[in-house]
Scaffold this motif. Structure first.
Motif, PDB file in Angstrom:
ATOM      1  N   ARG A  13     106.392   7.178 -61.895  1.00 39.39           N
ATOM      2  CA  ARG A  13     105.242   7.884 -62.461  1.00 39.39           C
ATOM      3  C   ARG A  13     104.648   8.871 -61.463  1.00 39.39           C
ATOM      4  O   ARG A  13     104.173   9.948 -61.850  1.00 39.39           O
ATOM      5  CB  ARG A  13     104.181   6.869 -62.899  1.00 39.39           C
ATOM      6  CG  ARG A  13     104.564   6.053 -64.111  1.00 39.39           C
ATOM      7  CD  ARG A  13     104.536   6.905 -65.394  1.00 39.39           C
ATOM      8  NE  ARG A  13     103.166   7.142 -65.826  1.00 39.39           N
ATOM      9  CZ  ARG A  13     102.552   8.335 -65.814  1.00 39.39           C
ATOM     10  NH1 ARG A  13     103.188   9.406 -65.386  1.00 39.39           N
ATOM     11  NH2 ARG A  13     101.316   8.466 -66.237  1.00 39.39           N
ATOM     12  N   LEU A  14     104.666   8.533 -60.192  1.00 37.93           N
ATOM     13  CA  LEU A  14     104.167   9.463 -59.182  1.00 37.93           C
ATOM     14  C   LEU A  14     105.034  10.710 -59.117  1.00 37.93           C
ATOM     15  O   LEU A  14     104.531  11.834 -59.001  1.00 37.93           O
ATOM     16  CB  LEU A  14     104.102   8.781 -57.817  1.00 37.93           C
ATOM     17  CG  LEU A  14     103.048   7.681 -57.656  1.00 37.93           C
ATOM     18  CD1 LEU A  14     103.156   7.037 -56.277  1.00 37.93           C
ATOM     19  CD2 LEU A  14     101.637   8.224 -57.879  1.00 37.93           C
TER      20      LEU A  14
ATOM     21  N   TYR B 176     104.232  12.742 -62.111  1.00 41.74           N
ATOM     22  CA  TYR B 176     102.957  13.431 -61.965  1.00 41.74           C
ATOM     23  C   TYR B 176     103.097  14.645 -61.052  1.00 41.74           C
ATOM     24  O   TYR B 176     102.497  15.699 -61.312  1.00 41.74           O
ATOM     25  CB  TYR B 176     101.875  12.501 -61.408  1.00 41.74           C
ATOM     26  CG  TYR B 176     100.598  13.266 -61.138  1.00 41.74           C
ATOM     27  CD1 TYR B 176      99.700  13.540 -62.165  1.00 41.74           C
ATOM     28  CD2 TYR B 176     100.335  13.800 -59.876  1.00 41.74           C
ATOM     29  CE1 TYR B 176      98.571  14.299 -61.937  1.00 41.74           C
ATOM     30  CE2 TYR B 176      99.207  14.566 -59.637  1.00 41.74           C
ATOM     31  CZ  TYR B 176      98.326  14.816 -60.671  1.00 41.74           C
ATOM     32  OH  TYR B 176      97.217  15.590 -60.457  1.00 41.74           O
ATOM     33  N   GLU B 177     103.843  14.522 -59.975  1.00 39.96           N
ATOM     34  CA  GLU B 177     104.025  15.649 -59.059  1.00 39.96           C
ATOM     35  C   GLU B 177     104.662  16.839 -59.770  1.00 39.96           C
ATOM     36  O   GLU B 177     104.297  17.995 -59.505  1.00 39.96           O
ATOM     37  CB  GLU B 177     104.879  15.205 -57.870  1.00 39.96           C
ATOM     38  CG  GLU B 177     104.162  14.232 -56.946  1.00 39.96           C
ATOM     39  CD  GLU B 177     105.097  13.418 -56.071  1.00 39.96           C
ATOM     40  OE1 GLU B 177     104.616  12.558 -55.314  1.00 39.96           O
ATOM     41  OE2 GLU B 177     106.322  13.636 -56.152  1.00 39.96           O
TER      42      GLU B 177
ATOM     43  N   HIS C 275     101.880  18.330 -61.875  1.00 45.52           N
ATOM     44  CA  HIS C 275     100.917  19.070 -61.060  1.00 45.52           C
ATOM     45  C   HIS C 275     101.509  20.407 -60.606  1.00 45.52           C
ATOM     46  O   HIS C 275     100.795  21.414 -60.546  1.00 45.52           O
ATOM     47  CB  HIS C 275     100.521  18.234 -59.838  1.00 45.52           C
ATOM     48  CG  HIS C 275      99.267  18.706 -59.188  1.00 45.52           C
ATOM     49  ND1 HIS C 275      98.039  18.116 -59.383  1.00 45.52           N
ATOM     50  CD2 HIS C 275      99.033  19.747 -58.342  1.00 45.52           C
ATOM     51  CE1 HIS C 275      97.120  18.751 -58.688  1.00 45.52           C
ATOM     52  NE2 HIS C 275      97.701  19.747 -58.034  1.00 45.52           N
TER      53      HIS C 275
ATOM     54  N   PHE D 133      92.058   9.844 -59.650  1.00 46.75           N
ATOM     55  CA  PHE D 133      93.508  10.054 -59.722  1.00 46.75           C
ATOM     56  C   PHE D 133      94.169   9.040 -60.651  1.00 46.75           C
ATOM     57  O   PHE D 133      95.049   9.391 -61.442  1.00 46.75           O
ATOM     58  CB  PHE D 133      94.131   9.970 -58.336  1.00 46.75           C
ATOM     59  CG  PHE D 133      95.629  10.074 -58.355  1.00 46.75           C
ATOM     60  CD1 PHE D 133      96.257  11.278 -58.626  1.00 46.75           C
ATOM     61  CD2 PHE D 133      96.424   8.957 -58.132  1.00 46.75           C
ATOM     62  CE1 PHE D 133      97.641  11.380 -58.670  1.00 46.75           C
ATOM     63  CE2 PHE D 133      97.807   9.042 -58.168  1.00 46.75           C
ATOM     64  CZ  PHE D 133      98.421  10.264 -58.448  1.00 46.75           C
ATOM     65  N   LEU D 134      93.748   7.782 -60.560  1.00 45.41           N
ATOM     66  CA  LEU D 134      94.344   6.785 -61.455  1.00 45.41           C
ATOM     67  C   LEU D 134      94.025   7.109 -62.909  1.00 45.41           C
ATOM     68  O   LEU D 134      94.885   6.974 -63.785  1.00 45.41           O
ATOM     69  CB  LEU D 134      93.828   5.385 -61.104  1.00 45.41           C
ATOM     70  CG  LEU D 134      94.375   4.261 -61.984  1.00 45.41           C
ATOM     71  CD1 LEU D 134      95.898   4.200 -61.926  1.00 45.41           C
ATOM     72  CD2 LEU D 134      93.784   2.907 -61.587  1.00 45.41           C
TER      73      LEU D 134
ATOM     74  N   LEU E 178      96.332   9.725 -64.007  1.00 46.42           N
ATOM     75  CA  LEU E 178      97.666   9.175 -64.216  1.00 46.42           C
ATOM     76  C   LEU E 178      97.756   8.474 -65.570  1.00 46.42           C
ATOM     77  O   LEU E 178      98.759   8.594 -66.282  1.00 46.42           O
ATOM     78  CB  LEU E 178      97.985   8.192 -63.083  1.00 46.42           C
ATOM     79  CG  LEU E 178      99.444   8.001 -62.661  1.00 46.42           C
ATOM     80  CD1 LEU E 178     100.038   9.304 -62.155  1.00 46.42           C
ATOM     81  CD2 LEU E 178      99.538   6.932 -61.577  1.00 46.42           C
TER      82      LEU E 178
ATOM     83  N   ASN F 179      97.467  11.281 -68.449  1.00 49.45           N
ATOM     84  CA  ASN F 179      98.367  12.431 -68.339  1.00 49.45           C
ATOM     85  C   ASN F 179      97.598  13.730 -68.100  1.00 49.45           C
ATOM     86  O   ASN F 179      97.897  14.774 -68.679  1.00 49.45           O
ATOM     87  CB  ASN F 179      99.237  12.555 -69.598  1.00 49.45           C
ATOM     88  CG  ASN F 179     100.513  13.335 -69.333  1.00 49.45           C
ATOM     89  OD1 ASN F 179     101.088  13.251 -68.250  1.00 49.45           O
ATOM     90  ND2 ASN F 179     100.964  14.118 -70.298  1.00 49.45           N
TER      91      ASN F 179
ATOM     92  N   LEU G 233     102.284  -0.440 -63.652  1.00 48.45           N
ATOM     93  CA  LEU G 233     102.097   0.325 -62.421  1.00 48.45           C
ATOM     94  C   LEU G 233     101.816  -0.582 -61.228  1.00 48.45           C
ATOM     95  O   LEU G 233     102.304  -0.340 -60.122  1.00 48.45           O
ATOM     96  CB  LEU G 233     100.939   1.311 -62.590  1.00 48.45           C
ATOM     97  CG  LEU G 233     101.168   2.512 -63.510  1.00 48.45           C
ATOM     98  CD1 LEU G 233      99.861   3.234 -63.775  1.00 48.45           C
ATOM     99  CD2 LEU G 233     102.191   3.468 -62.916  1.00 48.45           C
TER     100      LEU G 233
END
Length: 662
Positions: free
Chosen positions: A231-232, A235-236, A239, A289-290, A293, A296, A418
């Protein structure tokens, strides 16, 4: 001395270049100097044989003078000699030409001297040279580890934390290192990405802490879940596609400026407003941030006065800071619960509901400690169904509100995937998001290497007093000493003038204290300077700064505060103060379950003075007490087994691992 003569036909048929000497000067033969040892390290085996056995005349004389022929098992025929010389000629001959006369003379001379069975000797001697060169090389590559540590023993974590010469070489160099003109690839240790928690591809020089932090702290026993890592990475990518100055960002910005009913956009955003003290900012930014996440969204950060000065960019190839021309920048400080675009204000005045067609282009979320009951409806499932339609959310908070996200049914399964180990949630997010800038990293590493690196054990004591008054309070001094003694965190100091009999114990303990004043540090320092310990340990007490009062608007003050939080996280055992977000950050970064000093009442020492925390998770100081389904007040600390009340704030909420931590 008898010599083996080679008949002319044989000598003429043998390869001649092999045995040719060096060119002469003024008619006199010149013996070349022996090769340098450094050059031998990188010669091939064939070149070693050539230079030492063929091209070096004194070496051949040595072999012959020692009459190695006595030890040979059989004489070789002239034909064998010629064949061996021919083979050596093909393999070893340098690309040089000499005159015919010198070549024939060298052929006859070498053939006479090599008229014995020399293969075994040559192989043995060459092997010894190779082994010697390897041993010398290894001695340079792996120096004595005791000397790297400055002598003395260390804790199991000391070697992993101290920067030895080899680690410094890895940090200073890029992927390749030139050693004695020979390229030797050096792979950077895999641990520098914290078990794939961090993404590769950053410029190391721009943020040293990202790649060096693992050298200063023990390996975390908490491993990030593979789903979190996936998931990180996802997300990157989001972003990078939707961050500032991208096409999607520019399109979304047009909708924000229009202030009209929102229409679907490629990317949705949550903007975090820089607010409150540094400890609060770190905790709330992790919360934002969470939430991004889970929903979305793309997280954008208000740089405030010093966020860029304190933290490196956490996402590759994209910035998380909002541009200076962001249209709402000038309104951030004025946002409050009475703002027309405030979520709670609109709910209170029936301007917003899930069934209405009107969806604003942005909403302001006020989750500060003074938020009202309408603001607390943010943690209800129904309101989340509405918020998901709003492209821009502007968040101001001074709370670590993550525990209450676990009470929202639509987030429950995602959070469980997570973070299977719920107590490590902030630990993972903090190590992923918060990397000190090079200026702050310099403060951290210089202090650590000067005062903490060589200690066998490190104890951190974070003291934050919320009482009015100057100086160090006597009841707080008593509380600190009572906690340290009762929990056996520090050895007892001897009140006798004589030294302890157990002088064999040379264990060193470094005590790191952090406080706005110096009085508590001076108390501990004087105690262990004036008195030896009963069991013989050597205690050193250190404090980086004492700013006297909090100065959240000053850059240097916040640099020191961030450095001290990080230094506390590098200790082996930690004592923190109740209610302090400063301590929460340190314990989360370090993966430590601290001993918490209870908040004193009426200037009296609490009994017990401290308690060890159930988990290393921070406390949510202002949670809602509302059952969204039943629409009535309830104790939200009793709804699920992994959300419980805090040790230091009885009405607060924190994450634990379930019933085993109660």
């Amino acid at each position: 001395m008898n010599r083996v003569e080679i008949p002319p036909p044989l000598a003429s048929s043998c390869p001649k270049t092999l045995l040719s000497p060096k060119p002469t000067t003024k008619g006199k033969s010149r013996t070349p100097p022996p090769p340098k040892i450094s050059s031998l390290f990188f010669f091939s085996r064939q070149k070693l044989l050539y230079h030492w056995l063929i091209d070096r005349q004194p070496c051949i004389d040595f072999f012959h003078g020692r009459r190695w022929r006595r030890w040979t098992r059989k004489w070789r025929t002239e034909k064998d000699i010629c064949m061996d010389l021919s083979e050596m000629r093909k393999r070893l001959s340098p690309r040089k030409t000499t005159d015919r006369a010198s070549t024939e003379m060298a052929s006859r001379m070498a053939a006479r001297r090599l008229g014995f069975h020399g293969d075994d000797v040559f192989r043995t001697f060459a092997a010894l040279l190779i082994i010697l060169s390897v041993l010398v090389t290894l001695s340079f590559m792996y120096p004595n580890p005791q000397s790297d540590r400055g002598g003395g023993g260390g804790s199991p974590f000391a070697d992993a934390r101290a920067l030895d010469s080899k680690s410094q070489l890895l940090i200073a160099s890029d992927s390749l290192s030139l050693v004695n003109d020979s390229l030797q690839p050096i792979e950077f240790p895999k641990d520098n990405l914290l078990g794939a928690l961090l993404a590769p591809g950053f410029d190391r020089g721009s943020c040293l802490s990202r790649y060096e932090s693992f050298l200063y702290r023990r390996a975390s026993p908490y491993k990030p879940a593979s789903y979190l890592l996936a998931r990180l990475r996802k997300y990157e990518e989001l972003h990078q596609r939707c961050g500032p100055h991208t096409r999607s960002y520019d399109e979304a910005l047009k909708h924000l400026k229009s202030r009209q009913t929102a229409s679907p956009t490629d990317c949705n955003y949550i903007v975090w407003i820089s607010f409150s003290g540094l400890g609060n900012r770190i905790l709330t930014l992790a919360s934002a941030f969470l939430y991004a996440l889970l929903t979305n969204r793309v997280l954008l950060v208000d740089p405030g006065i010093d966020m860029m000065d304190l933290f490196c960019e956490p996402f590759p190839n994209a910035s998380w800071f909002i541009p200076a021309d962001f249209p709402l920048n000038s309104q951030f400080k004025a946002f409050n619960q009475q703002t027309e675009q405030c979520h709670s204000y609109m709910l209170k005045n029936n301007l917003l509901n899930a069934s209405a067609n009107f969806v604003p282009s942005y909403l302001y979320l006020h989750i500060v400690h003074d938020y009202d009951d309408y603001g607390k409806l943010f943690f209800c499932e129904q309101e989340q169904g509405l918020l998901v339609k709003v492209p821009w959310l502007i968040l101001k908070t001074d709370n670590y509100f993550i525990p209450s996200l676990f009470l929202i049914p639509s987030f429950e399964q995602e959070l469980a995937s997570l973070f299977p180990e719920k107590v490590a949630l902030f630990h993972h997010l903090a190590r992923y998001l918060f990397h000190p800038t090079n200026q702050v990293w310099g403060l951290i590493t210089r202090f650590y290497n000067a005062y903490l690196a060589k200690a066998d054990e490190r104890i951190g004591i974070q003291i934050r007093i919320f009482e009015d008054g100057d100086g160090a309070f006597p009841h707080v001094k008593d509380q600190i000493m009572s906690c340290l003694s009762k929990e056996k965190l520090l050895p007892e100091a001897s009140r006798q003038d004589s030294f302890p009999t157990s002088s064999e114990n040379h264990k060193s303990i470094a005590v790191l204290t952090t406080s706005l004043i110096s009085g508590y540090y001076e108390m501990l320092r004087e105690l262990y300077w004036e008195h030896p310990t009963v069991t013989g340990e050597v205690i050193g007490v250190y404090q980086p700064s004492h700013e006297e009062f909090q100065q959240s608007e000053k850059k240097l003050h916040n640099r020191k505060a961030w450095a001290e939080m990080y230094l506390l996280s590098l200790t082996d055992k930690l004592v923190t103060s109740a209610w302090s977000t400063f301590g929460y950050v340190a314990q989360g970064l370090g993966g430590l379950k601290p001993w918490i000093l209870y908040k004193a009442e009426n200037k009296k020492t609490p009994d017990p003075p401290c308690v060890q925390a159930m988990s290393m998770e921070p406390c949510f100081h202002a949670p809602p007490f509302w059952d969204c389904k039943a629409k009535k007040g309830t104790d939200t600390g009793m709804l699920v087994p992994h959300v419980r009340h805090c040790e230091d704030v009885s009405w607060g909420l924190k994450l634990v691992n379930g019933h085993q931590e109660l």
